[in-house]
Motif scaffolding. Structure first.
Motif, mmCIF file in Angstrom:
data_model
loop_
_atom_site.group_PDB
_atom_site.id
_atom_site.type_symbol
_atom_site.label_atom_id
_atom_site.label_comp_id
_atom_site.label_asym_id
_atom_site.label_seq_id
_atom_site.Cartn_x
_atom_site.Cartn_y
_atom_site.Cartn_z
ATOM 1 N N ARG A 1 0.806 -1.228 0.000
ATOM 2 C CA ARG A 1 0.000 0.000 0.000
ATOM 3 C C ARG A 1 0.843 1.284 0.000
ATOM 4 N NH1 ARG A 1 -5.365 -0.314 0.760
ATOM 5 N NH2 ARG A 1 -6.281 -2.301 1.394
ATOM 6 N N ASP A 2 2.045 1.235 0.574
ATOM 7 C CA ASP A 2 2.798 2.475 0.747
ATOM 8 C C ASP A 2 3.941 2.636 -0.251
ATOM 9 O OD1 ASP A 2 4.562 0.590 1.593
ATOM 10 O OD2 ASP A 2 4.804 1.365 3.633
ATOM 11 N N TYR A 3 3.897 1.885 -1.335
ATOM 12 C CA TYR A 3 4.881 1.991 -2.416
ATOM 13 C C TYR A 3 6.287 1.545 -2.014
ATOM 14 C CZ TYR A 3 1.110 4.693 -4.473
ATOM 15 O OH TYR A 3 -0.122 5.085 -4.930
ATOM 16 N N SER A 4 6.408 0.868 -0.900
ATOM 17 C CA SER A 4 7.699 0.282 -0.554
ATOM 18 C C SER A 4 7.836 -1.051 -1.286
ATOM 19 C CB SER A 4 7.818 0.092 0.955
ATOM 20 O OG SER A 4 6.786 -0.763 1.421
ATOM 21 N N PHE A 5 8.984 -1.715 -1.095
ATOM 22 C CA PHE A 5 9.226 -2.956 -1.813
ATOM 23 C C PHE A 5 8.737 -4.173 -1.003
ATOM 24 C CE2 PHE A 5 12.974 -0.489 -3.635
ATOM 25 C CZ PHE A 5 12.233 -0.091 -4.755
ATOM 26 N N ILE A 6 8.449 -5.249 -1.738
ATOM 27 C CA ILE A 6 8.117 -6.526 -1.103
ATOM 28 C C ILE A 6 9.357 -7.043 -0.363
ATOM 29 C CG2 ILE A 6 7.705 -8.973 -1.592
ATOM 30 C CD1 ILE A 6 5.156 -7.529 -1.704
ATOM 31 N N THR A 7 9.173 -7.411 0.894
ATOM 32 C CA THR A 7 10.266 -7.953 1.698
ATOM 33 C C THR A 7 9.925 -9.349 2.190
ATOM 34 O OG1 THR A 7 9.400 -7.119 3.800
ATOM 35 C CG2 THR A 7 10.776 -5.600 2.505
ATOM 36 N N GLU A 8 10.895 -9.964 2.840
ATOM 37 C CA GLU A 8 10.662 -11.291 3.411
ATOM 38 C C GLU A 8 9.558 -11.259 4.463
ATOM 39 O OE1 GLU A 8 13.542 -9.944 2.812
ATOM 40 O OE2 GLU A 8 14.382 -11.313 1.310
ATOM 41 N N ARG A 9 9.419 -10.121 5.153
ATOM 42 C CA ARG A 9 8.344 -10.019 6.146
ATOM 43 C C ARG A 9 6.979 -10.085 5.471
ATOM 44 N NH1 ARG A 9 4.568 -7.043 8.073
ATOM 45 N NH2 ARG A 9 4.915 -5.436 6.493
ATOM 46 N N ASN A 10 6.842 -9.438 4.307
ATOM 47 C CA ASN A 10 5.579 -9.511 3.576
ATOM 48 C C ASN A 10 5.290 -10.941 3.131
ATOM 49 O OD1 ASN A 10 6.847 -6.562 2.218
ATOM 50 N ND2 ASN A 10 4.998 -6.551 3.486
ATOM 51 N N LEU A 11 6.304 -11.586 2.599
ATOM 52 C CA LEU A 11 6.119 -12.974 2.166
ATOM 53 C C LEU A 11 5.732 -13.861 3.345
ATOM 54 C CD1 LEU A 11 9.181 -13.356 -0.241
ATOM 55 C CD2 LEU A 11 6.786 -13.065 -0.887
ATOM 56 N N SER A 12 6.362 -13.598 4.499
ATOM 57 C CA SER A 12 6.069 -14.396 5.689
ATOM 58 C C SER A 12 4.618 -14.237 6.114
ATOM 59 C CB SER A 12 7.005 -13.989 6.826
ATOM 60 O OG SER A 12 6.698 -14.697 8.003
ATOM 61 N N SER A 13 4.099 -13.019 6.091
ATOM 62 C CA SER A 13 2.713 -12.798 6.526
ATOM 63 C C SER A 13 1.731 -13.488 5.588
ATOM 64 C CB SER A 13 2.407 -11.304 6.613
ATOM 65 O OG SER A 13 2.365 -10.699 5.331
ATOM 66 N N ILE A 14 2.025 -13.452 4.280
ATOM 67 C CA ILE A 14 1.140 -14.104 3.306
ATOM 68 C C ILE A 14 1.209 -15.617 3.462
ATOM 69 C CG2 ILE A 14 0.742 -14.497 0.840
ATOM 70 C CD1 ILE A 14 1.816 -11.608 0.390
ATOM 71 N N PHE A 15 2.426 -16.147 3.584
ATOM 72 C CA PHE A 15 2.576 -17.594 3.708
ATOM 73 C C PHE A 15 1.999 -18.119 5.022
ATOM 74 C CE2 PHE A 15 5.224 -17.391 0.039
ATOM 75 C CZ PHE A 15 5.292 -18.676 -0.457
ATOM 76 N N PHE A 16 2.110 -17.339 6.076
ATOM 77 C CA PHE A 16 1.525 -17.755 7.349
ATOM 78 C C PHE A 16 0.026 -17.940 7.206
ATOM 79 C CE2 PHE A 16 -0.656 -16.611 11.304
ATOM 80 C CZ PHE A 16 -0.122 -17.549 12.173
ATOM 81 N N MET A 17 -0.642 -16.993 6.537
ATOM 82 C CA MET A 17 -2.092 -17.090 6.382
ATOM 83 C C MET A 17 -2.477 -18.234 5.442
ATOM 84 S SD MET A 17 -4.622 -15.672 7.801
ATOM 85 C CE MET A 17 -3.733 -14.269 8.485
ATOM 86 N N LEU A 18 -1.681 -18.443 4.399
ATOM 87 C CA LEU A 18 -1.943 -19.569 3.493
ATOM 88 C C LEU A 18 -1.841 -20.894 4.243
ATOM 89 C CD1 LEU A 18 0.131 -18.339 0.422
ATOM 90 C CD2 LEU A 18 -2.337 -18.714 0.424
ATOM 91 N N ASP A 19 -0.837 -21.005 5.111
ATOM 92 C CA ASP A 19 -0.659 -22.225 5.887
ATOM 93 C C ASP A 19 -1.802 -22.426 6.869
ATOM 94 O OD1 ASP A 19 0.923 -24.516 6.891
ATOM 95 O OD2 ASP A 19 1.133 -23.292 8.681
ATOM 96 N N MET A 20 -2.223 -21.371 7.516
ATOM 97 C CA MET A 20 -3.322 -21.464 8.473
ATOM 98 C C MET A 20 -4.606 -21.944 7.818
ATOM 99 S SD MET A 20 -2.468 -20.675 11.620
ATOM 100 C CE MET A 20 -3.990 -20.110 12.378
ATOM 101 N N MET A 21 -4.821 -21.556 6.558
ATOM 102 C CA MET A 21 -6.062 -21.879 5.860
ATOM 103 C C MET A 21 -5.921 -23.084 4.931
ATOM 104 S SD MET A 21 -7.507 -18.097 5.024
ATOM 105 C CE MET A 21 -7.893 -16.987 6.395
ATOM 106 N N HIS A 22 -4.742 -23.725 4.965
ATOM 107 C CA HIS A 22 -4.502 -24.923 4.151
ATOM 108 C C HIS A 22 -4.776 -24.652 2.673
ATOM 109 C CE1 HIS A 22 -4.190 -27.029 7.956
ATOM 110 N NE2 HIS A 22 -5.368 -26.564 8.289
ATOM 111 N N ILE A 23 -4.246 -23.524 2.195
ATOM 112 C CA ILE A 23 -4.366 -23.170 0.782
ATOM 113 C C ILE A 23 -3.034 -23.453 0.106
ATOM 114 C CG2 ILE A 23 -4.751 -21.310 -0.878
ATOM 115 C CD1 ILE A 23 -6.509 -19.933 1.201
ATOM 116 N N LYS A 24 -3.055 -24.244 -0.952
ATOM 117 C CA LYS A 24 -1.842 -24.621 -1.673
ATOM 118 C C LYS A 24 -1.626 -23.667 -2.847
ATOM 119 C CE LYS A 24 -0.212 -28.347 -4.723
ATOM 120 N NZ LYS A 24 -0.500 -27.646 -5.978
#
Length: 417
Positions: free
Chosen positions: A316-339
Motif C-alpha cells: 500500500r505504501d509503495y515500498s518494496f516486497i520484503t521477506e516479512r511480507n512474504l512471511s505474513s502471506i505464507f503464514f495465512m496460506l498455511d493457516m487456511m490450508h491453501i496450496k
C-alpha cells in the motif's frame, strides 16, 4: 504381494464390477490387496445430499435415486433377491441416513467425512460379495481400522507408525489366506471419527497399504491406457509414456495431472515400490511403469488445471516486497490450508495462483486486506508444460488472454482466461 486400486469408473455398473472381478481372478496366484473407490459419481451425489441436508431441504428423492443406482448394480450381479448383499446395502443406506440427520449438529468437515465415506464402504462390500459368489477366497476389511490419522478432516495426515504397526500385525496373516478388499480415501482419527485423505485420495490409500506391507508393486487401473502426456479430452494425438521416474511423475501430479493423486508417489519412492498405471478396459496392455530408473521422457507433458483463482497482493505504501511480507502471506496460506500452484513477485506485489475454493480464498483476502491492496480473478486455467519447446508454447498460448507467465529451465506455466 501386490496392491491394486480400482477407481469409480471401473465399478460404475454391474458389467464394470464383473470386469474388475475378472482382472482380480487372474492375479490371485500371489497375495493381493485391492483398494476400491466409490461407484461412478457416488461421491458427488453424497456431497449433494449433505448440501441438501444442511440447507434444510428434503433429500429423500436424491437418496432414493442413489439407493436405486446401487440396487441396480446389485441386481445385475446377483440373481438371488434374498442374497445377503441386499441386507448389506440396506444397512449402509440406513447408516447414511443417520449421518445426514445429525449433519447440522456437527462441524461441517467432520460430517462431510462421515457422509462421503459411505461411497467406498458400499462399493467395496458389493465387490467382495461378488468375488465370494465366484468362489474367490476374499475378505472385506474396513480401512478405517488400519489407516490411523490426525483429526484434520477432509485432508487428514497419516499416523505412519501406528498405521504400519496395525497393518503388519493384522493384515499379513489374512493375505496368506485371502484377497483383501478394502476402501480408498478413508481413515480414522485418534478420537474415533471417520476422516478422509483428500478428494480422489484412493490412490494414496493404495500407496499407504503398499508401503506398510512392503509390496512388490502397486497397480492403478484407469480408463486410460497409462500416463499420457496430456488429457486426451483436451489434446489430440496424445503420447503414452511407457515409463517414468518417480521425480517426473511427482512433478506431473503436483502440477495437476489427474491420472495419479499427488500424495501417491512419495511413500512408494521411499521404499522403491514400482507404480503401474494400466487400463481396466485393456488389461493385457502394460501401461506405464513408474520407478526409480524410469527413463527421461522428452515429449512435453501438458497439464491443464481449471477453476483457478489469481490473487495479487500490492504493497500500500509503495515500498518494496520484503521477506516479512512474504512471511505474513505464507503464514495465512498455511493457516487456511491453501496450496499455491504458481507464484510470482515483482518489486511491489506478489501474485499467487490457487484452486478456486471460494470460502477459503475469501477468508484469505479478508484477513490480509488491511495490509495489502488485493486484486483477484476467478474462473481461470493454469496450463503447465513440462519439458517445453517453442512449438508447444505457441500452441498452448495462442488466442488466450495471459494473466501470468513463468518459465524455468524445464517448466513453462501460464494462467489464462
Amino acid at each position: 504381494m501386490k496392491v491394486f486400486k480400482f477407481g469409480g469408473a471401473s465399478v460404475k455398473d454391474a458389467e464394470g464390477v464383473k470386469n474388475v472381478a475378472g482382472i482380480i481372478k487372474t492375479h490371485i496366484e500371489e497375495p493381493l490387496l485391492v483398494v476400491v473407490s466409490a461407484m461412478g459419481k457416488t461421491t458427488d451425489a453424497l456431497e449433494k445430499l449433505l448440501e441438501l441436508s444442511l440447507g434444510h431441504t428434503s433429500y429423500t428423492e436424491k437418496i432414493n435415486e442413489l439407493y436405486e443406482y446401487h440396487l441396480q448394480v446389485v441386481k445385475g450381479l446377483f440373481e438371488d433377491i434374498h442374497h445377503e448383499v441386499h441386507f448389506f446395502l440396506a444397512q449402509r443406506f440406513q447408516s447414511l441416513t443417520r449421518a445426514l440427520q445429525k449433519a447440522r449438529r456437527l462441524p461441517y468437515n467432520q460430517v462431510y467425512d462421515e457422509v462421503v465415506a459411505h461411497g467406498e464402504l458400499i462399493s467395496s462390500g458389493i465387490l467382495q460379495a461378488y468375488l465370494a459368489k465366484l468362489e474367490v477366497s476374499c475378505r472385506w476389511i474396513d480401512a478405517r481400522d488400519y489407516i490411523s490419522t490426525n483429526n484434520l478432516h477432509r485432508e487428514a495426515q497419516v499416523n505412519w507408525p501406528l498405521t504400519g504397526s496395525k497393518v503388519n500385525r493384522e493384515l499379513i496373516p489374512v493375505l496368506e489366506e485371502a484377497v483383501i478388499i478394502t476402501q480408498g480415501f478413508i481413515g480414522r482419527s485418534s478420537d474415533g471419527h471417520t476422516t478422509t485423505l483428500g478428494r480422489e485420495g484412493s490412490d494414496f490409500s493404495a500407496a499407504i497399504f503398499a508401503s506398510c506391507l512392503n509390496a512388490a508393486s502397486v497397480t492403478i487401473w484407469k480408463d486410460v491406457p497409462g500416463v499420457l502426456n496430456a488429457d486426451p479430452r483436451l489434446i489430440e494425438d496424445t503420447v503414452l509414456y511407457s515409463e517414468l521416474n518417480y521425480y517426473d511423475a511427482a512433478e506431473m501430479t503436483y502440477f495437476g495431472a489427474s491420472v495419479i493423486h499427488p500424495k501417491t508417489i512419495k511413500p512408494l519412492a521411499n521404499q522403491q515400490i514400482p507404480l503401474l498405471v494400466r487400463s481396466f478396459t485393456q488389461p493385457d496392455k502394460p501401461g506405464t511403469r513408474i520407478f526409480e530408473e524410469g527413463a527421461y521422457q522428452p515429449v512435453p507433458a501438458i497439464i491443464f488445471k481449471k477453476n483457478q483463482t489469481l490473487i495479487t497482493f500490492h504493497i500500500r505504501d509503495y515500498s518494496f516486497i520484503t521477506e516479512r511480507n512474504l512471511s505474513s502471506i505464507f503464514f495465512m496460506l498455511d493457516m487456511m490450508h491453501i496450496k499455491i500452484n504458481v507464484m510470482q513477485n515483482s518489486a511491489t506485489s506478489v501474485s499467487i495462483c490457487v484452486d478456486g475454493n471460494t470460502s477459503k480464498n475469501d477468508a484469505l483476502i479478508n484477513n490480509l486486506s488491511s495490509e495489502y491492496e488485493i486484486r483477484y480473478n476467478t474462473g481461470l486455467t493454469l496450463i503447465t508444460i513440462k519439458n517445453y519447446n517453442d512449438t508447444t508454447i505457441a500452441e498452448m498460448s495462442s488466442e488466450k488472454e495471459l494473466l501470468l507467465e513463468q518459465r524455468t529451465r524445464h517448466t513453462y506455466q501460464i494462467v489464462v482466461r
